[in-house]
Design a protein around this motif. Sequence first.
Motif, PDB file in Angstrom:
ATOM      1  N   ARG A 159     -11.102   8.272 -12.026  1.00  0.00           N
ATOM      2  CA  ARG A 159     -10.827   8.291 -10.586  1.00  0.00           C
ATOM      3  C   ARG A 159     -10.061   7.039 -10.154  1.00  0.00           C
ATOM      4  O   ARG A 159      -9.345   7.060  -9.142  1.00  0.00           O
ATOM      5  N   TRP A 160     -10.220   5.960 -10.897  1.00  0.00           N
ATOM      6  CA  TRP A 160      -9.519   4.720 -10.558  1.00  0.00           C
ATOM      7  C   TRP A 160      -8.123   4.758 -11.164  1.00  0.00           C
ATOM      8  O   TRP A 160      -7.948   4.619 -12.354  1.00  0.00           O
ATOM      9  N   THR A 161      -7.127   4.961 -10.313  1.00  0.00           N
ATOM     10  CA  THR A 161      -5.742   5.070 -10.781  1.00  0.00           C
ATOM     11  C   THR A 161      -4.852   3.914 -10.338  1.00  0.00           C
ATOM     12  O   THR A 161      -3.846   3.632 -10.982  1.00  0.00           O
ATOM     13  N   CYS A 189      -5.362  10.465  -0.736  1.00  0.00           N
ATOM     14  CA  CYS A 189      -5.775   9.260  -1.466  1.00  0.00           C
ATOM     15  C   CYS A 189      -7.262   9.003  -1.255  1.00  0.00           C
ATOM     16  O   CYS A 189      -7.883   9.529  -0.322  1.00  0.00           O
ATOM     17  N   GLN A 190      -7.812   8.170  -2.102  1.00  0.00           N
ATOM     18  CA  GLN A 190      -9.218   7.804  -1.964  1.00  0.00           C
ATOM     19  C   GLN A 190      -9.369   6.300  -2.162  1.00  0.00           C
ATOM     20  O   GLN A 190      -8.968   5.763  -3.199  1.00  0.00           O
ATOM     21  N   LEU A 191      -9.918   5.625  -1.166  1.00  0.00           N
ATOM     22  CA  LEU A 191     -10.244   4.212  -1.308  1.00  0.00           C
ATOM     23  C   LEU A 191     -11.609   4.125  -1.972  1.00  0.00           C
ATOM     24  O   LEU A 191     -12.641   4.392  -1.354  1.00  0.00           O
ATOM     25  N   ALA A 197       0.825  -1.208   0.000  1.00  0.00           N
ATOM     26  CA  ALA A 197       0.000   0.000   0.000  1.00  0.00           C
ATOM     27  C   ALA A 197       0.860   1.259   0.000  1.00  0.00           C
ATOM     28  O   ALA A 197       0.555   2.237  -0.704  1.00  0.00           O
ATOM     29  N   MET A 198       1.922   1.241   0.761  1.00  0.00           N
ATOM     30  CA  MET A 198       2.802   2.408   0.799  1.00  0.00           C
ATOM     31  C   MET A 198       3.455   2.665  -0.548  1.00  0.00           C
ATOM     32  O   MET A 198       3.643   3.822  -0.955  1.00  0.00           O
ATOM     33  N   ALA A 199       3.815   1.594  -1.252  1.00  0.00           N
ATOM     34  CA  ALA A 199       4.431   1.750  -2.567  1.00  0.00           C
ATOM     35  C   ALA A 199       3.497   2.477  -3.527  1.00  0.00           C
ATOM     36  O   ALA A 199       3.925   3.341  -4.308  1.00  0.00           O
ATOM     37  N   SER A 231       2.245   7.460  -6.406  1.00  0.00           N
ATOM     38  CA  SER A 231       1.208   8.411  -6.817  1.00  0.00           C
ATOM     39  C   SER A 231       1.380   9.779  -6.179  1.00  0.00           C
ATOM     40  O   SER A 231       0.582  10.684  -6.422  1.00  0.00           O
ATOM     41  N   GLN A 232       2.429   9.918  -5.357  1.00  0.00           N
ATOM     42  CA  GLN A 232       2.655  11.148  -4.605  1.00  0.00           C
ATOM     43  C   GLN A 232       1.442  11.515  -3.748  1.00  0.00           C
ATOM     44  O   GLN A 232       1.039  12.676  -3.628  1.00  0.00           O
ATOM     45  N   GLY A 233       0.851  10.473  -3.173  1.00  0.00           N
ATOM     46  CA  GLY A 233      -0.240  10.676  -2.232  1.00  0.00           C
ATOM     47  C   GLY A 233      -1.563  11.046  -2.857  1.00  0.00           C
ATOM     48  O   GLY A 233      -2.408  11.654  -2.196  1.00  0.00           O
ATOM     49  N   LYS A 234      -1.785  10.632  -4.105  1.00  0.00           N
ATOM     50  CA  LYS A 234      -3.027  10.988  -4.793  1.00  0.00           C
ATOM     51  C   LYS A 234      -3.693   9.784  -5.451  1.00  0.00           C
ATOM     52  O   LYS A 234      -4.392   9.915  -6.455  1.00  0.00           O
TER      53      LYS A 234
END
Length: 401
Positions: free
Chosen positions: A284-286, A253-255, A212-214, A219-222
């Motif tokens: 929105r799905w990246t 981020c958005q789950l 998850a962190m990767a 994504s630079q937190g996005k």
Amino acid sequence: MQMIKRVTSFEITAAERALPGVSALIGRELSLLLQRMFRLAMLLCLFTIGESQSLELERAPATQTMAGMERVVSKASQRVSQWDGPVSGPAGKAGMSVAVICEDLRNGGVLGVARGIGEAADVMGWRIRLFDAHGTRVGRTSSLEAAFDMQPDGVILLGSDADSLEPGLSSFAKREIPLVGWHVGPEAGKLTAGSVAMNVSTDPMEVARVTAMAAIVESQGKAGVVIFRDDNFAIAMRKAKVMQQVIQACQGCQLLEMRTVAISQSAELMPSETRELLIKYGDRWTHALAINDIYFDYAAPELTKAGRVVHLYSAGDGSPSAFLRIQAGTFQYGTVAEPLNLQGWQLVDELNRLLSGWEVSGYVMPVHLVTPDNIGFDGGPRMLFDPDNGYREVYRRIWKR
């Protein structure tokens, strides 16, 4: 191959070189994995959320800074050039007869570890006999019975849940036949309950968090994330939960969704699931996270058809097809891979310790994230994670071989 009590069994006395039957099986299965991959889930060790012990994740807060996550991901992505496992132990006991009970030899992880066991057993001078349970309850029972009738010096359990098999495994323990296992849960490392003394595995909690962190770092937190899980396995649900917590702690981020898809049905379901998600979330799905690489085997073709780029990260297992995607730069940016061949050697070493009256080493291999930047090392060109840390030579020195 000879059938024993409805369970496939065959000998490994010189690994692939002396056993064309085993070598052919491994070759066929690895070839199939490159095309379709992992028809069955790898049984993984169970864990308790909050019990991380390496990779700077121990006692880590729920919310981490970007710099902190970058350090964790960077450490997990480093080349594995140095051995950090045991360097001393008993000399190898020659002439041992060992039963290897396999959950399912169609499972690429089980196959890879069996290959490592065969390689190490050749060095030791051990006689290895494989029992294939074919992933069924009847097969497990028959394998245990056949292995017990063999009266081995030791037993290695690959991919099956040790707790559920404890009534059968206790029969070996009562005869003082030592047992070690791979991905037999509930914890990685030395076990204090049950008949199996050691569970060789990486830490699944760390695997999930690093994955998850990767995605967050890249994504630079996005990241807009969908997580794929399999509710048939407690470990899969908990790994997905850990990934969910890490993503939700990222403010930018958005789950988008947690999507349940059985690994055994991934070939049938993932194409339509992927199409549905593309329509539902659009741009929105990246990013997609999954508890196993197999989901992406069937998602990637749909992404190609749609002309969409979704970055894929897997919390296991480092399949050949995942390596191919990472190497080719097509969708997948990371997979946390198990060092299957090394783990086969470790299983032989742990069993040799028990046979020699020693305690198991308790060694747990640190989590390793395979990325486009490091896939050229540690076995990556051969589509597997095989550390360049000289583990074979280390074990040979320990065993005086």
